[in-house]
Design a protein around this motif. Structure first.
Motif, PDB file in Angstrom:
ATOM      1  N   ARG A  33       0.874  -1.181   0.063  1.00 48.58           N
ATOM      2  CA  ARG A  33      -0.165  -0.086  -0.075  1.00 48.58           C
ATOM      3  C   ARG A  33       0.870   1.311  -0.063  1.00 48.58           C
ATOM      4  O   ARG A  33       1.734   1.402   0.616  1.00 48.58           O
ATOM      5  N   GLU A  34       0.328   2.252  -0.435  1.00 51.12           N
ATOM      6  CA  GLU A  34       1.071   3.703  -0.489  1.00 51.12           C
ATOM      7  C   GLU A  34       1.000   4.144   0.505  1.00 51.12           C
ATOM      8  O   GLU A  34      -0.169   4.147   1.132  1.00 51.12           O
ATOM      9  N   PRO A  35       1.750   5.206   1.279  1.00 55.79           N
ATOM     10  CA  PRO A  35       1.614   5.882   2.239  1.00 55.79           C
ATOM     11  C   PRO A  35       0.611   6.998   1.973  1.00 55.79           C
ATOM     12  O   PRO A  35       0.472   7.523   0.920  1.00 55.79           O
ATOM     13  N   TYR A  36      -0.114   7.534   3.086  1.00 54.62           N
ATOM     14  CA  TYR A  36      -1.365   8.344   2.788  1.00 54.62           C
ATOM     15  C   TYR A  36      -0.417   9.911   2.887  1.00 54.62           C
ATOM     16  O   TYR A  36       0.569  10.094   3.027  1.00 54.62           O
ATOM     17  N   ARG A  37      -1.205  10.606   2.027  1.00 60.82           N
ATOM     18  CA  ARG A  37      -0.775  12.046   1.991  1.00 60.82           C
ATOM     19  C   ARG A  37      -1.595  12.753   3.233  1.00 60.82           C
ATOM     20  O   ARG A  37      -2.442  12.283   3.359  1.00 60.82           O
ATOM     21  N   ILE A  38      -0.962  13.994   3.266  1.00 56.14           N
ATOM     22  CA  ILE A  38      -1.545  15.024   4.009  1.00 56.14           C
ATOM     23  C   ILE A  38      -1.697  16.133   3.595  1.00 56.14           C
ATOM     24  O   ILE A  38      -0.941  16.787   3.212  1.00 56.14           O
ATOM     25  N   ALA A  39      -2.880  16.285   3.475  1.00 56.21           N
ATOM     26  CA  ALA A  39      -3.499  17.818   2.619  1.00 56.21           C
ATOM     27  C   ALA A  39      -2.676  17.812   1.353  1.00 56.21           C
ATOM     28  O   ALA A  39      -2.302  18.872   0.737  1.00 56.21           O
ATOM     29  N   GLY A  40      -2.767  16.667   0.602  1.00 58.13           N
ATOM     30  CA  GLY A  40      -2.146  16.685  -0.803  1.00 58.13           C
ATOM     31  C   GLY A  40      -0.737  16.618  -0.737  1.00 58.13           C
ATOM     32  O   GLY A  40      -0.148  16.070  -2.155  1.00 58.13           O
ATOM     33  N   ALA A  41      -0.044  16.610   0.242  1.00 63.56           N
ATOM     34  CA  ALA A  41       1.387  16.349   0.188  1.00 63.56           C
ATOM     35  C   ALA A  41       1.960  15.010   0.571  1.00 63.56           C
ATOM     36  O   ALA A  41       1.402  14.334   1.752  1.00 63.56           O
ATOM     37  N   PRO A  42       3.174  14.514   0.170  1.00 68.75           N
ATOM     38  CA  PRO A  42       3.688  13.334   0.810  1.00 68.75           C
ATOM     39  C   PRO A  42       4.113  13.724   2.209  1.00 68.75           C
ATOM     40  O   PRO A  42       4.599  14.807   2.469  1.00 68.75           O
ATOM     41  N   GLN A  43       4.207  12.530   2.977  1.00 70.75           N
ATOM     42  CA  GLN A  43       4.654  12.616   4.405  1.00 70.75           C
ATOM     43  C   GLN A  43       6.226  13.268   4.122  1.00 70.75           C
ATOM     44  O   GLN A  43       6.650  14.011   5.309  1.00 70.75           O
ATOM     45  N   TYR A  44       6.996  12.831   3.663  1.00 72.70           N
ATOM     46  CA  TYR A  44       8.276  13.059   3.575  1.00 72.70           C
ATOM     47  C   TYR A  44       8.678  13.506   1.731  1.00 72.70           C
ATOM     48  O   TYR A  44       8.175  12.733   1.040  1.00 72.70           O
ATOM     49  N   ALA A  45       9.541  14.643   1.770  1.00 74.98           N
ATOM     50  CA  ALA A  45       9.834  14.868   0.365  1.00 74.98           C
ATOM     51  C   ALA A  45      10.725  13.993  -0.369  1.00 74.98           C
ATOM     52  O   ALA A  45      10.426  13.770  -1.785  1.00 74.98           O
ATOM     53  N   ASP A  46      11.585  13.015   0.312  1.00 76.98           N
ATOM     54  CA  ASP A  46      12.181  12.108  -0.505  1.00 76.98           C
ATOM     55  C   ASP A  46      11.534  10.848  -0.754  1.00 76.98           C
ATOM     56  O   ASP A  46      10.646  10.192   0.217  1.00 76.98           O
ATOM     57  N   GLU A  47      11.282  10.466  -2.010  1.00 81.42           N
ATOM     58  CA  GLU A  47      10.161   9.431  -2.488  1.00 81.42           C
ATOM     59  C   GLU A  47      10.623   8.221  -1.650  1.00 81.42           C
ATOM     60  O   GLU A  47       9.751   7.508  -1.364  1.00 81.42           O
ATOM     61  N   ARG A  52       9.653   4.195   2.473  1.00 76.75           N
ATOM     62  CA  ARG A  52       9.894   2.938   3.280  1.00 76.75           C
ATOM     63  C   ARG A  52       9.322   3.575   5.014  1.00 76.75           C
ATOM     64  O   ARG A  52       8.929   2.591   5.537  1.00 76.75           O
ATOM     65  N   HIS A  53       9.341   4.835   5.125  1.00 78.37           N
ATOM     66  CA  HIS A  53       8.758   5.058   6.420  1.00 78.37           C
ATOM     67  C   HIS A  53       7.217   5.953   6.552  1.00 78.37           C
ATOM     68  O   HIS A  53       7.021   6.091   7.545  1.00 78.37           O
ATOM     69  N   GLY A  54       6.887   6.361   5.618  1.00 76.71           N
ATOM     70  CA  GLY A  54       5.469   6.917   5.376  1.00 76.71           C
ATOM     71  C   GLY A  54       4.438   6.026   6.047  1.00 76.71           C
ATOM     72  O   GLY A  54       4.398   4.772   5.644  1.00 76.71           O
ATOM     73  N   TYR A  55       3.606   6.490   6.875  1.00 76.81           N
ATOM     74  CA  TYR A  55       2.533   5.707   7.528  1.00 76.81           C
ATOM     75  C   TYR A  55       1.479   5.394   6.288  1.00 76.81           C
ATOM     76  O   TYR A  55       1.224   6.249   5.557  1.00 76.81           O
ATOM     77  N   ARG A  56       0.841   4.113   6.651  1.00 77.16           N
ATOM     78  CA  ARG A  56      -0.422   3.682   5.981  1.00 77.16           C
ATOM     79  C   ARG A  56      -1.417   3.612   7.133  1.00 77.16           C
ATOM     80  O   ARG A  56      -1.047   3.270   8.316  1.00 77.16           O
TER      81      ARG A  56
END
Length: 94
Positions: A33-47, A52-56
């Motif tokens: 699964r892909e990490p969720y976005r927060i208000a349209g932006a990825p959780q971390y700038a580095d893809e 690896r660390h973005g929350y689902r």
């Protein structure tokens, strides 16, 4: 309770709701699964870091949260993602 146990408002960073009972996962727990976005932006700038660390959280794709005070002056608005063809019906998770 600690602020880390709450989802914070995207405007003022104040406590919006208690979320310690939600089942957050990272890339090790839910690599399919892909990490969720927060208000349209990825959780971390580095893809790679985001992957690896973005929350689902279940099948959540994006969210924005306002506390009750900020909701008096702001609102959340759902709009198409720029550059994405939306002619097809979305799949419904799961």
């Amino acid at each position: 309770m600690a602020a880390a146990d709450y989802r914070l408002c995207d405007i003022c960073d104040g406590k919006a709701f208690y979320d310690s009972n939600l089942c957050y996962e990272d890339g090790r727990d839910a690599p399919d699964r892909e990490p969720y976005r927060i208000a349209g932006a990825p959780q971390y700038a580095d893809e790679e870091v985001n992957k690896r660390h973005g929350y689902r959280l279940g099948y959540l794709g994006d969210w924005a949260v306002l506390c009750s005070d900020c909701a008096k002056s702001y609102m959340v608005c759902i709009v198409p993602v720029p550059g994405v063809d939306i002619d097809e019906e979305p799949s419904h998770g799961g």
